[in-house]
Design an enzyme around this catalytic site. Structure first.
Site, short mmCIF file in Angstrom:
data_model
loop_
_atom_site.label_atom_id
_atom_site.label_comp_id
_atom_site.label_asym_id
_atom_site.label_seq_id
_atom_site.Cartn_x
_atom_site.Cartn_y
_atom_site.Cartn_z
N GLN A 166 0.79 -1.21 0.00
CA GLN A 166 0.00 0.00 0.00
C GLN A 166 0.84 1.28 0.00
O GLN A 166 0.33 2.35 -0.33
CB GLN A 166 -0.94 0.00 1.21
CG GLN A 166 -2.01 -1.08 1.12
CD GLN A 166 -2.90 -1.11 2.34
OE1 GLN A 166 -2.63 -1.85 3.27
NE2 GLN A 166 -3.95 -0.31 2.34
N HIS B 153 1.14 -9.29 4.85
CA HIS B 153 0.03 -8.34 4.93
C HIS B 153 -0.69 -8.31 3.58
O HIS B 153 -0.48 -7.43 2.75
CB HIS B 153 0.52 -6.95 5.32
CG HIS B 153 -0.58 -6.03 5.76
ND1 HIS B 153 -0.54 -5.32 6.93
CD2 HIS B 153 -1.76 -5.70 5.17
CE1 HIS B 153 -1.64 -4.60 7.06
NE2 HIS B 153 -2.39 -4.81 5.99
N ASN C 294 -1.41 -10.86 8.75
CA ASN C 294 -2.36 -9.77 9.01
C ASN C 294 -3.79 -10.21 8.72
O ASN C 294 -4.08 -10.76 7.67
CB ASN C 294 -2.02 -8.57 8.12
CG ASN C 294 -2.96 -7.40 8.38
OD1 ASN C 294 -2.90 -6.77 9.42
ND2 ASN C 294 -3.85 -7.13 7.44
N GLU C 295 -4.67 -9.95 9.69
CA GLU C 295 -6.09 -10.25 9.56
C GLU C 295 -6.32 -11.66 9.01
O GLU C 295 -6.87 -11.86 7.92
CB GLU C 295 -6.80 -9.19 8.73
CG GLU C 295 -6.77 -7.84 9.44
CD GLU C 295 -7.62 -6.76 8.80
OE1 GLU C 295 -7.98 -5.81 9.51
OE2 GLU C 295 -7.91 -6.86 7.59
#
Length: 431
Positions: free
Chosen positions: A18, A112, A156-157
């Site tokens: 990102q 991620h 992540n998540e």
């Protein structure tokens, strides 16, 4: 001002794809560039954090923050299967060392969302072989950088695919009834774009061609996950933890999960119970040996006897459709703490808004709620705001503004916001 213990970690978070830019060997780079892409724009140079990380970490540190959560990009470190790029591991070594040199504790995420392109062609996140591949990647990274990383988030998540599967099922049901479809972004804590059925079919056909696989076998981290795929994620986490602890037992290991503050009105209790089991409780057996748990929260959801109660027209919403509800963070922390007796780090919490006054208000109210949790005896040891920088919000592109720092992408000039100062002042007030 409420004062936190000197050891409390105040910081911000980013994800490699990102912010870094030009992550050309990743699966999402492929998906951004296929015909009929569901991505509203391409990531391109992003905010050039790959080259400007020193500037960004210095801004963070100068504001008073003492920790930074960021991810290493697997697709850079292992651009082709079994081949590790020494230059890239040295890049991340320099980045982590720069954190230490500036009094910033690095909290490193090994995965991620974005994955190497080759991994998706090999079966992706529904394949047993991914457990082996992820373990090998983790072993390489920790062998090289382990002594520099006090905290590691493996994945992540980890529950994101389950949440996406749920909203896609709900979306298809609404389409079948020809009812108005609300943006999926209010129902999942990641920037996804649910388009028409025909557009999605074209997208998956093009994606299958790009990866050289049957589109029905496309399994990126953002694709709906089966029960088998859910287990694969947990096996990957367990494998990573095993590898990390073998190499360096001193490293604190955990993972992060996307969690809503689920609230039940009379008649909605069973629905809320089911959602908490899907999103959190059924994972508990796989994380009992972890050192900490990463809470990621942005809003609440309220349920009655007929399902989710949608916010009314007067409700404050973020740019991605989330209700403005700062106390959701404390609600989630309290629920997690009923079932998790070790340390908790808030690894993500924030708001998509172009009005920084909203962000300031969110931070002040949410941190007050977090402080109350600590006063109640809950072992919360850190708060990482999402995000350090306005960035590429996956399929939604650069429109949603989550950052403590604005970026003019034409010049890549950074403009720290008042919210960064407010959060930094909280860190500076620690005793």
């Amino acid at each position: 001002m409420k004062k936190f213990n000197r050891k409390f970690m105040f910081g911000a978070a980013t994800a490699a794809h990102q912010v870094e830019g030009n992550n050309k060997n990743s699966d999402f780079w492929v998906l951004e560039n296929i015909p009929g892409s569901l991505y509203k724009e391409k990531s391109l140079d992003a905010v050039d954090h790959y080259n400007r990380y020193k500037e960004d970490i210095k801004i963070l540190a100068d504001a008073g923050l003492n920790s930074y959560r960021f991810s290493l990009e697997w697709a850079r470190i292992e651009p082709s299967k079994g081949n590790f790029d020494k230059n890239e591991i040295e890049h991340y070594r320099d980045m982590i060392n720069f954190c230490h040199d500036n009094g910033v504790t690095p909290i490193v995420t090994l995965h991620h969302f974005s994955s190497p392109r080759w991994l998706i062609s090999e079966g992706g996140w529904e394949s047993e072989t991914t457990v082996e591949y992820f373990g090998r990647y983790c072993k390489y990274v920790v062998s090289e950088l382990g002594e520099l990383m006090p905290y590691i988030c493996t994945i992540n998540e980890a529950n994101m695919g389950v949440q996406i599967a749920r909203i896609m099922k709900e979306y298809q049901a609404k389409m079948a009834k020809a009812t108005k479809v609300q943006s999926a972004n209010a129902d999942v804590q990641v920037g996804i774009n649910v388009d028409s059925q025909s557009s999605m079919e074209k997208y998956y056909r093009a994606a299958g061609e790009a990866f050289g696989i049957d589109p029905r076998k496309l399994h990126t981290f953002h694709d709906p996950r089966t029960e088998h795929g859910d287990l694969i994620i947990m096996k990957c986490h367990e494998k990573a933890r095993e590898v990390i602890k073998e190499i360096n037992p001193e490293i604190k290991v955990g993972l992060t999960m996307s969690l809503y503050d689920y609230q039940a009105q009379p008649g909605g209790e069973e629905l809320v119970k089911k959602l908490w089991d899907e999103d959190f409780l059924h994972y508990l057996p796989y994380i009992q040996e972890d050192d900490f748990f990463g809470v990621q929260n942005y809003t609440r959801k309220v349920f009655g006897p007929n399902g989710k109660i949608e916010p009314d027209e007067n409700t404050r919403l973020s740019e991605v459709g989330n209700e403005f509800y700062p106390l959701s963070l404390a609600g989630v922390i309290r629920f997690v703490a009923k079932h998790w007796k070790k340390s908790i780090i808030v690894t993500e919490h924030g708001i998509a808004t172009s009005n920084d006054k909203d962000r300031v208000e969110l931070i002040e109210e949410a941190i007050a709620g977090l402080y109350d949790c600590i006063e109640e005896g809950i072992d919360v040891i850190g708060y990482m705001h999402w995000s350090l920088l306005d960035n590429f919000e996956w399929q939604l592109g650069y429109t949603p503004k989550f950052g403590l720092i604005a970026v003019d992408r034409a010049t890549q000039i950074r403009y720290p916001k008042e919210s960064l100062t407010i959060l930094g002042n909280m860190s500076n007030s620690r005793f």
